[in-house]
Scaffold this motif. Structure first.
Motif, PDB file in Angstrom:
ATOM      1  N   GLU A   1       0.775  -1.231   0.103  1.00 33.82           N
ATOM      2  CA  GLU A   1       0.003  -0.071   0.119  1.00 33.82           C
ATOM      3  C   GLU A   1       0.838   1.167   0.096  1.00 33.82           C
ATOM      4  OE1 GLU A   1      -0.236  -2.458   2.394  1.00 33.82           O
ATOM      5  OE2 GLU A   1      -2.095  -3.296   1.856  1.00 33.82           O
ATOM      6  N   ALA A   2       2.031   1.158   0.403  1.00 40.53           N
ATOM      7  CA  ALA A   2       2.947   2.413   0.503  1.00 40.53           C
ATOM      8  C   ALA A   2       3.266   2.775  -0.669  1.00 40.53           C
ATOM      9  CB  ALA A   2       4.160   1.962   1.327  1.00 40.53           C
ATOM     10  N   LEU A   3       3.166   2.081  -1.990  1.00 38.74           N
ATOM     11  CA  LEU A   3       3.476   2.405  -3.217  1.00 38.74           C
ATOM     12  C   LEU A   3       2.667   3.484  -3.427  1.00 38.74           C
ATOM     13  CD1 LEU A   3       4.186  -1.137  -4.785  1.00 38.74           C
ATOM     14  CD2 LEU A   3       6.022   0.640  -4.246  1.00 38.74           C
ATOM     15  N   HIS A   4       1.411   3.419  -3.283  1.00 44.64           N
ATOM     16  CA  HIS A   4       0.453   4.254  -3.762  1.00 44.64           C
ATOM     17  C   HIS A   4       0.138   5.472  -2.758  1.00 44.64           C
ATOM     18  CE1 HIS A   4      -1.149   1.258  -7.004  1.00 44.64           C
ATOM     19  NE2 HIS A   4       0.106   1.435  -6.982  1.00 44.64           N
ATOM     20  N   THR A   5       0.736   5.672  -1.871  1.00 44.93           N
ATOM     21  CA  THR A   5       0.498   6.742  -1.045  1.00 44.93           C
ATOM     22  C   THR A   5       0.263   7.858  -1.591  1.00 44.93           C
ATOM     23  OG1 THR A   5       1.721   5.631   0.908  1.00 44.93           O
ATOM     24  CG2 THR A   5       1.174   7.874   0.836  1.00 44.93           C
TER      25      THR A   5
END
Length: 205
Positions: A32-36
């Motif tokens: 999920e950190a990729l799309h922050t």
């Protein structure tokens, strides 16, 4: 002119998902950190996202990604490509077998079973038709997954790689690059925001 843009978020160590992605957790552990950046309130992030959606005449994705976004925990009216925007592009899915049913019936889906080049060609036709209707240039956006974008890059189908470099090291997951043919790029833009570094290149032919 319609360009073929490969648009994807990637970690500092080159992964586009975290470990163990599956249909219920398409980005894998920690992915999920990729799309922050895509959900950020940073005005530069918001502008980049709006501009990307506005230029999208058609979007190409692989079957695994389709199964995630069309699955029970996938896109809805508030999430997904073009959510909250006026109008949505056509979607072209590369697959060996079309699905028996589609949950997201409000979106325009085309399923191509004859390979990625034919899917990109079909998406280009859709984008060019939409461009003619709107009176402005629109592009084909390859949104993933990683294997689809990797194959498109290796096959020379991509004009513009657009990478959103997230400040995270995932350690494992789905790699964007695994070798393949050498490609020379020209850097066109770098935008650093509070959540990512957005990089755009042209592929030299």
């Amino acid at each position: 002119m319609t360009r073929i843009i490969a648009d994807i978020s990637v970690s500092l160590d080159g992964f586009v998902t975290g470990p163990d992605p599956d249909p219920d957790n398409g980005l894998g552990t920690g992915g999920e950190a990729l799309h922050t950046w895509a959900f950020s309130d940073d005005p530069d992030d918001r502008l980049l996202l709006r501009e990307a959606i506005a230029r999208s005449g058609a979007v190409v994705l692989g079957r695994r990604l389709f199964d995630v976004v069309d699955g029970p925990h996938g896109w809805d009216d508030t999430t997904g490509y073009g959510a909250g925007e006026v109008g949505k592009p056509a979607f072209v899915v590369v697959t060996s077998t079309p699905p028996k049913s589609v949950r997201l019936t409000g979106l325009d889906w085309t399923f191509v079973t004859t390979g990625l080049p034919d899917a990109v060609a079909a998406a280009r036709e859709r984008a060019e038709a939409a461009a003619a209707d709107r009176g402005k240039d629109l592009d084909v956006v390859l949104m993933g997954g990683g294997a689809t974008i990797r194959a498109a890059l290796e096959s020379g189908l991509v004009d513009v790689p657009s990478l959103h470099l997230a400040p995270v090291v995932l350690g494992a997951g789905t790699p964007l690059f695994t070798g393949g043919a050498r490609r020379s790029l020209v850097q066109r833009s770098v935008t650093a925001t509070s959540t990512a570094t957005h990089l755009t290149y042209d592929v030299l032919r």
